[in-house]
Design a protein around this motif. Structure first.
Motif, PDB file in Angstrom:
ATOM      1  N   TRP A 145       2.849  -4.558  16.595  1.00 58.69           N
ATOM      2  CA  TRP A 145       4.138  -4.610  15.643  1.00 58.69           C
ATOM      3  C   TRP A 145       4.021  -5.903  15.028  1.00 58.69           C
ATOM      4  O   TRP A 145       5.292  -6.504  15.169  1.00 58.69           O
ATOM      5  CB  TRP A 145       5.289  -4.318  16.638  1.00 58.69           C
ATOM      6  N   VAL A 146       2.836  -6.239  14.365  1.00 60.88           N
ATOM      7  CA  VAL A 146       3.020  -7.474  13.631  1.00 60.88           C
ATOM      8  C   VAL A 146       2.740  -7.307  12.040  1.00 60.88           C
ATOM      9  O   VAL A 146       2.371  -8.036  11.337  1.00 60.88           O
ATOM     10  CB  VAL A 146       1.903  -8.290  14.178  1.00 60.88           C
ATOM     11  N   PHE A 147       2.720  -6.003  11.490  1.00 65.53           N
ATOM     12  CA  PHE A 147       2.684  -5.834  10.308  1.00 65.53           C
ATOM     13  C   PHE A 147       3.973  -6.488   9.580  1.00 65.53           C
ATOM     14  O   PHE A 147       5.151  -6.564  10.311  1.00 65.53           O
ATOM     15  CB  PHE A 147       2.577  -4.228   9.922  1.00 65.53           C
ATOM     16  N   GLU A 148       3.829  -6.459   8.323  1.00 67.51           N
ATOM     17  CA  GLU A 148       5.107  -6.942   7.340  1.00 67.51           C
ATOM     18  C   GLU A 148       6.166  -5.910   7.704  1.00 67.51           C
ATOM     19  O   GLU A 148       7.340  -6.273   7.775  1.00 67.51           O
ATOM     20  CB  GLU A 148       4.592  -7.326   6.072  1.00 67.51           C
ATOM     21  N   ARG A 149       5.805  -4.735   6.905  1.00 64.98           N
ATOM     22  CA  ARG A 149       6.772  -3.676   6.780  1.00 64.98           C
ATOM     23  C   ARG A 149       6.182  -2.514   6.798  1.00 64.98           C
ATOM     24  O   ARG A 149       5.143  -2.114   6.254  1.00 64.98           O
ATOM     25  CB  ARG A 149       7.488  -3.921   5.204  1.00 64.98           C
ATOM     26  N   THR A 175       0.890  -1.540   0.219  1.00 66.61           N
ATOM     27  CA  THR A 175       0.053   0.054  -0.138  1.00 66.61           C
ATOM     28  C   THR A 175       1.079   1.315   0.129  1.00 66.61           C
ATOM     29  O   THR A 175       1.786   1.353   0.900  1.00 66.61           O
ATOM     30  CB  THR A 175      -0.853   0.083   1.206  1.00 66.61           C
ATOM     31  N   ARG A 176       0.782   2.098  -1.041  1.00 68.96           N
ATOM     32  CA  ARG A 176       1.703   3.399  -1.219  1.00 68.96           C
ATOM     33  C   ARG A 176       0.808   4.461  -1.196  1.00 68.96           C
ATOM     34  O   ARG A 176      -0.151   4.741  -1.494  1.00 68.96           O
ATOM     35  CB  ARG A 176       2.387   3.234  -2.709  1.00 68.96           C
ATOM     36  N   SER A 186       4.222   1.916   2.561  1.00 74.43           N
ATOM     37  CA  SER A 186       5.495   2.680   2.237  1.00 74.43           C
ATOM     38  C   SER A 186       4.729   4.103   1.700  1.00 74.43           C
ATOM     39  O   SER A 186       3.723   4.114   1.072  1.00 74.43           O
ATOM     40  CB  SER A 186       5.933   2.059   0.770  1.00 74.43           C
ATOM     41  N   GLN A 187       5.435   5.322   2.070  1.00 75.79           N
ATOM     42  CA  GLN A 187       4.859   6.500   2.024  1.00 75.79           C
ATOM     43  C   GLN A 187       6.175   7.265   1.869  1.00 75.79           C
ATOM     44  O   GLN A 187       7.254   7.017   2.205  1.00 75.79           O
ATOM     45  CB  GLN A 187       4.079   7.104   3.022  1.00 75.79           C
ATOM     46  N   VAL A 188       6.171   8.328   0.760  1.00 70.37           N
ATOM     47  CA  VAL A 188       7.228   9.304   0.461  1.00 70.37           C
ATOM     48  C   VAL A 188       6.573  10.605   0.394  1.00 70.37           C
ATOM     49  O   VAL A 188       5.598  10.713  -0.374  1.00 70.37           O
ATOM     50  CB  VAL A 188       7.840   8.933  -1.016  1.00 70.37           C
ATOM     51  N   GLN A 189       6.851  11.407   1.122  1.00 74.85           N
ATOM     52  CA  GLN A 189       6.443  12.826   1.237  1.00 74.85           C
ATOM     53  C   GLN A 189       7.605  13.773   0.905  1.00 74.85           C
ATOM     54  O   GLN A 189       8.718  13.812   1.676  1.00 74.85           O
ATOM     55  CB  GLN A 189       5.966  13.116   2.474  1.00 74.85           C
TER      56      GLN A 189
END
Length: 310
Positions: A176-180, A116-117, A146-149
């Motif tokens: 804290w059990v998300f993948e990334r 998800t971006r 993933s996010q880029v600002q």
């Protein structure tokens, strides 16, 4: 119980351009495509100030969603970007999970097809202000985010950006059990990079050679469940910076028998500074941030301030 929206992954795009006309702030462009939605309520303000809420249909982002938002704040205007509730990141419901730590599944910079971006590109003109104060990102178990600002400021522009995240759905035992989780923030002033901050959270992949057993993400982040980074640049946030620096000078260091409910630090920059905070509870961090940001009322007005961090 939150469940992923029953829809396919989508690529949403948005544009928000704010201009000042006398004492009024007017959007010359406020457009978006599904699943992104932008809403701007009218508010009384002493200066050309406008609020835009950045929303997503269905109450969250599903695996594979991509959101691209472009923002421009033109001379003398102040734009406040908010959300309504935390940004929920759902895992995939329809395909087998591909672990982000699997080197063979990765694309460039760690993105996979079900990442998800979100990306934000912002331009802030001289003597204008951009204030980005969303609710925190909450990644559900198994999700990849993933996010880029990127913020491009002209000389004399001001910026206030809050980037924060939680441990997940603690009410369902998810910590804290998300993948990334990956977040990148870049700030440019007159074409020169003033700051670049990258946060990457993921479970150990087992390929590291170490005599010690790798610690889980949960163990590394304990005892805190909410982490925040606040970027402050320019004259409009100078009162906030002064308050933070004063609080920093008043801190007394001592050895504690147990971790504090909230810890924070301040790193000065040439044109401002970065505040980092971590708390046992999200509400603890939120209340502390609102107290820190109280001086910004002189720029945005009391009505607008009442709508941030609620």
């Amino acid at each position: 119980m939150s469940v992923p929206p029953l829809r396919k992954a989508m690529h949403g795009r948005g544009q928000a351009t704010l201009e000042a006309f006398g004492r009024d702030a007017v959007f010359s462009d406020l457009s978006f495509t599904y699943p992104l939605k932008l809403i701007s309520p009218k508010i009384p303000a002493p200066n050309p100030v406008a609020i835009a809420y950045v929303l997503s249909y269905g109450g969250g982002l599903i695996s594979g969603d991509q959101i691209d938002l472009n923002v421009e704040t033109r001379k003398e205007a102040t734009l406040i970007l908010l959300t309504q509730g935390s940004t929920k990141v759902f895992p995939s419901r329809t395909i087998d999970r591909i672990r982000a730590s699997d080197v063979f599944a990765r694309q460039q910079d760690g993105l996979t097809l079900d990442t998800t971006r979100q990306s934000l590109e912002a331009k802030v003109a001289s003597n204008s202000n951009l204030i980005l104060l969303p609710d925190p990102v909450t990644c559900f178990a198994g999700s990849i985010y993933s996010q880029v600002q990127t913020f491009r400021l002209e000389s004399g522009a001001s910026l206030c950006v809050l980037d924060w995240y939680t441990s997940g759905r603690m009410s369902r035992g998810e910590e804290w059990v998300f993948e990334r989780y990956r977040s990148v923030n870049e700030i440019w002033i007159d074409g020169k990079r003033a700051a670049r901050d990258v946060m990457l959270l993921e479970e150990p992949n087992g390929r590291l050679v170490s005599p010690l057993a790798p610690r889980t993400l949960k163990a590394r982040m304990a005892p805190y469940s909410c982490y925040a980074t606040l970027f402050l640049i320019g004259s409009a946030v100078a009162p906030v910076l002064s308050y933070v620096e004063q609080e920093m000078r008043s801190i007394t260091q001592f050895q504690a028998s147990s971790p504090a409910d909230l810890v924070w630090s301040f790193s000065p920059l040439e044109h401002g500074g970065i505040v980092r905070a971590a708390g046992v509870e999200t509400e603890t961090v939120k209340f502390w941030l609102k107290r820190v940001l109280a001086p910004i009322q002189s720029t945005i007005g009391a009505e607008a301030f009442d709508k941030i961090l609620v």
